[in-house]
Design an enzyme around this catalytic site. Structure first.
Site, mmCIF file in Angstrom:
data_model
loop_
_atom_site.group_PDB
_atom_site.id
_atom_site.type_symbol
_atom_site.label_atom_id
_atom_site.label_comp_id
_atom_site.label_asym_id
_atom_site.label_seq_id
_atom_site.Cartn_x
_atom_site.Cartn_y
_atom_site.Cartn_z
ATOM 1 N N ASP A 24 -6.921 9.763 0.453
ATOM 2 C CA ASP A 24 -6.561 8.521 -0.232
ATOM 3 C C ASP A 24 -7.264 7.361 0.467
ATOM 4 O O ASP A 24 -7.757 7.490 1.583
ATOM 5 C CB ASP A 24 -5.038 8.337 -0.164
ATOM 6 C CG ASP A 24 -4.589 7.031 -0.806
ATOM 7 O OD1 ASP A 24 -5.083 6.697 -1.891
ATOM 8 O OD2 ASP A 24 -3.751 6.323 -0.209
ATOM 9 N N SER A 25 -7.244 6.200 -0.188
ATOM 10 C CA SER A 25 -7.835 5.008 0.403
ATOM 11 C C SER A 25 -7.023 4.506 1.602
ATOM 12 O O SER A 25 -7.535 3.772 2.431
ATOM 13 C CB SER A 25 -7.889 3.910 -0.654
ATOM 14 O OG SER A 25 -6.596 3.717 -1.194
ATOM 15 N N CYS A 87 -5.783 9.517 -4.443
ATOM 16 C CA CYS A 87 -5.978 8.116 -4.825
ATOM 17 C C CYS A 87 -6.443 8.028 -6.281
ATOM 18 O O CYS A 87 -7.463 8.611 -6.651
ATOM 19 C CB CYS A 87 -7.031 7.512 -3.910
ATOM 20 S SG CYS A 87 -7.468 5.825 -4.300
ATOM 21 N N GLU A 166 3.833 -2.448 -0.196
ATOM 22 C CA GLU A 166 3.555 -2.439 1.244
ATOM 23 C C GLU A 166 4.456 -3.430 1.979
ATOM 24 O O GLU A 166 4.761 -3.255 3.153
ATOM 25 C CB GLU A 166 2.072 -2.712 1.500
ATOM 26 C CG GLU A 166 1.228 -1.627 0.849
ATOM 27 C CD GLU A 166 -0.062 -1.287 1.554
ATOM 28 O OE1 GLU A 166 -0.479 -2.056 2.434
ATOM 29 O OE2 GLU A 166 -0.651 -0.240 1.200
ATOM 30 N N CYS A 198 -1.049 5.008 -9.783
ATOM 31 C CA CYS A 198 -1.437 4.496 -8.461
ATOM 32 C C CYS A 198 -0.512 5.145 -7.437
ATOM 33 O O CYS A 198 0.678 5.343 -7.710
ATOM 34 C CB CYS A 198 -1.289 2.974 -8.430
ATOM 35 S SG CYS A 198 -1.536 2.244 -6.810
ATOM 36 N N HIS A 200 0.948 4.039 -4.991
ATOM 37 C CA HIS A 200 2.084 3.238 -4.526
ATOM 38 C C HIS A 200 3.248 3.185 -5.514
ATOM 39 O O HIS A 200 4.371 2.883 -5.144
ATOM 40 C CB HIS A 200 1.623 1.809 -4.241
ATOM 41 C CG HIS A 200 0.771 1.676 -3.012
ATOM 42 N ND1 HIS A 200 -0.358 2.431 -2.806
ATOM 43 C CD2 HIS A 200 0.897 0.871 -1.932
ATOM 44 C CE1 HIS A 200 -0.900 2.091 -1.648
ATOM 45 N NE2 HIS A 200 -0.161 1.145 -1.101
HETATM 46 N N1 DGL Z 1 -4.649 4.409 -3.485
HETATM 47 C C1 DGL Z 1 -4.943 3.422 -4.474
HETATM 48 C C2 DGL Z 1 -4.690 4.026 -5.858
HETATM 49 O O1 DGL Z 1 -3.965 4.992 -6.036
HETATM 50 C C3 DGL Z 1 -4.115 2.158 -4.278
HETATM 51 C C4 DGL Z 1 -4.497 1.384 -3.048
HETATM 52 C C5 DGL Z 1 -5.916 0.849 -3.089
HETATM 53 O O2 DGL Z 1 -6.213 -0.072 -3.876
HETATM 54 O O3 DGL Z 1 -6.739 1.358 -2.350
HETATM 55 O O4 DGL Z 1 -5.231 3.536 -6.829
#
Ligand code: DGL
Length: 280
Positions: A24-25, A87, A166, A198, A200
Site C-alpha cells: 500500500d502507499s 491500495c 488519520e 480506498c 481508509h
Molecule cells: N491507499 C490509498 C488508497 O487506497 C489512500 C491513501 C493515499 O492516497 O495514498 O487509495
C-alpha cells in the site's frame, strides 16, 4: 531419482510456505492485512507500506507506476507467492504494470470490489468513492462494466476522508457533515450499493452506513480481496499446509509520528515492530 510427482509435490510445498506480499502507499493497507489474517490465519504475510511517499491519491499515474514497480520488485525478491495490491490508487493505475512484471498471481482491491458490488446490487446502480486519482482513472466503473454491461456507476472523489481517518475522527460531526456533502450527488441517483474504494474507508463504515441509510449496502474491498486470496491459494495449491502461528513482517519507508496508534487502528490489534526499507 525422485519420480516426477514427488518432485512437483516438494516444489508446491516449498512455495506454499512462502508469504503473501501485501502493499500500500502507507499504512491504510493494514485493513487488508487484517482481513487476510482473519480469513487465512495460517498464512505468512509481508506488508509493505510506502509511508515516506504517501499519499499516492493525488500523484500522477507515471509516478504511481514507478513507485508500485519498485515495491513489487522488493516483495518479489523476498519470494512471495501471491501479491495483493491493497491500495486502490495503485490498483487503479498500476495493476497492469505490476502483473506484467511478476510471475506470481496478483490480486487487487478494485477487481475484488467490482465483483462484490455486482453481486450485491439489485438495482444495478452502484456508487463508488475513492481518492481523486482512483476516481479520475475510472478504474472501478470500467471493471464493473466489463463484468456486467449496463450497470450504472456513479463515482465521487472524497479527498478529505483520508486525513479525517488519520486524525481518528471516525465518529465525528465534521466527518459526518463531509460525508453528507460528498455523497449527496451519489445518493440522488438512487444507488443501492456503495463501494468503499480506498484503504481508509472501511474504518468509516459505521458512519457511512448511518449517512447512507439501511437501503444502501457497503462493499468493503478488504474483505472481498481476502476471500479472493483464499480462493486463489486453494486453486493453485498454494495454501500453507503448516498449522503453526504464522510470521508477520511489516516493512515501511518511514516511521511517522503516531505510527503505532495509527497502525493499530488499521490493523485492529497492537502494531508490532517494523522494519525500514529505503529505495536508492
Ligand atoms: N491507499 C490509498 C488508497 O487506497 C489512500 C491513501 C493515499 O492516497 O495514498 O487509495
Amino acid at each position: 531419482m525422485l519420480p516426477v510427482g514427488a518432485d512437483e509435490e516438494m516444489f508446491v510445498t516449498a512455495n506454499a510456505q512462502h508469504a503473501i506480499g501485501v502493499f500500500d502507499s502507507g499504512i491504510g493497507g493494514l485493513t487488508v492485512v487484517r482481513a487476510l489474517m482473519e480469513r487465512l490465519p495460517f498464512e505468512n504475510i509481508i506488508y509493505f507500506g510506502d509511508t515516506a511517499r504517501v499519499p499516492y491519491g493525488v500523484k500522477s499515474v507515471q509516478t504511481i507506476q514507478t513507485f508500485s514497480a519498485q515495491i513489487a520488485d522488493y516483495l518479489m525478491e523476498r519470494q512471495v507467492k501471491l501479491l495483493v495490491i491493497a491500495c486502490n490508487t495503485m490498483a487503479a493505475v498500476a495493476s497492469e504494470v505490476i502483473k506484467a512484471r511478476v510471475d506470481v498471481p496478483v490480486l487487487d482491491v478494485i477487481d475484488a470490489g467490482a465483483r462484490a458490488a455486482i453481486e450485491l446490487s439489485d438495482r444495478q446502480a452502484i456508487g463508488v468513492i475513492g481518492t481523486p486519482t482512483t476516481i479520475n482513472s475510472n478504474a472501478y466503473a470500467r471493471s464493473i462494466q466489463a463484468l456486467r454491461a449496463g450497470v450504472r456507476v456513479y463515482s465521487q472523489a472524497c479527498p478529505l476522508f483520508v486525513p479525517l481517518v488519520e486524525e481518528g475522527w471516525l465518529d465525528h460531526e465534521v466527518t459526518r457533515l463531509t460525508a453528507r456533502e460528498y455523497l449527496k450527488p451519489v445518493f440522488v441517483e438512487n444507488i443501492d450499493t456503495l463501494v468503499l474504494g480506498c484503504t481508509h474507508y472501511p474504518l468509516l463504515k459505521p458512519l457511512l452506513q448511518e449517512v447512507a441509510g439501511p437501503s444502501v449496502r457497503l462493499v468493503d474491498s478488504a474483505l472481498t480481496v481476502a476471500e479472493q486470496a483464499a480462493q486463489v491459494l486453494q486453486e493453485r495449491q498454494l495454501a500453507n499446509p503448516q498449522r503453526r502461528a504464522p510470521q508477520y513482517r511489516y516493512v515501511v519507508t518511514d516511521i511517522p509520528l503516531r505510527f503505532q496508534t495509527l497502525g493499530s487502528r488499521f490493523l485492529g490489534r497492537d502494531m508490532p515492530d517494523v522494519e525500514m526499507a529505503r529505495f536508492s
